[in-house]
Write a protein that holds these residues in place. Structure first.
Motif: not given
Length: 176
Positions: A42-43, A45, A68, A160
């Protein structure tokens, strides 16, 4: 068009630096830090913006943007030093190698507000990779040198992928 106070201050500062350039000495600075990479979830980089060429074993043609976190240590919660921002594209039909256009933007410590730019080929499956430093700003104005990187860790156990990249930079630049 009139310059804002901030623009005028920055322009004056850079102009002053160039006026004194002839009396400055070159120096080498060694920097060491880690980059925290999150692919997916969901997040993320790292975000894919162009898909790879169909049926490419090397992801040829895939382009991603990245932003990042850069930290002092390999742990994600270690002291923040800045951001690793740029574009990477898979650029080899026969090997898994990316073309990197990347900036390390320092946000903390003595180099806060300065950047180092890297442009080069990164063969992802080599243990250690050397990349050229092609420029910089602030403390690193006129920077050149080499960056050595390796994959410190890579975890795909969750939905992820999380990677930690280790960087050692050898930067030739001028004293202020």
């Amino acid at each position: 068009m009139a310059k804002s106070n901030v623009e005028a201050k920055l322009t004056d500062s850079v102009e002053e630096w160039y006026k004194n350039f002839g009396s400055t000495r070159q120096k080498v600075t060694k920097l060491h830090f880690f980059v925290q990479e999150v692919i997916g979830g969901s997040n993320p980089t790292v975000v894919k913006v162009v898909e790879a060429t169909a049926n490419s074993a090397t992801s040829f043609g895939q382009i991603s943007m990245l932003d990042n976190l850069a930290t002092e240590g390999p742990e994600p919660d270690s002291k923040k030093v800045g951001r690793d921002q740029g574009t990477v594209g898979f650029a080899d039909l026969n090997d898994t190698a990316i073309q990197m256009v990347m900036n390390f933007a320092f946000t903390e410590g003595e180099y806060a507000g300065s950047t180092i730019s890297i442009l080069g080929r990164n063969q992802l499956f080599q243990e250690y990779r050397e990349l050229p430093i092609v420029g910089g700003t602030g403390v690193f104005r006129f920077a050149r040198g080499s960056a050595v990187t390796n994959t410190y860790s890579f975890d795909t156990a969750t939905n992820k992928a999380k990677g930690v990249l280790e960087y050692t930079l050898f930067v030739i630049h001028y004293e202020a």
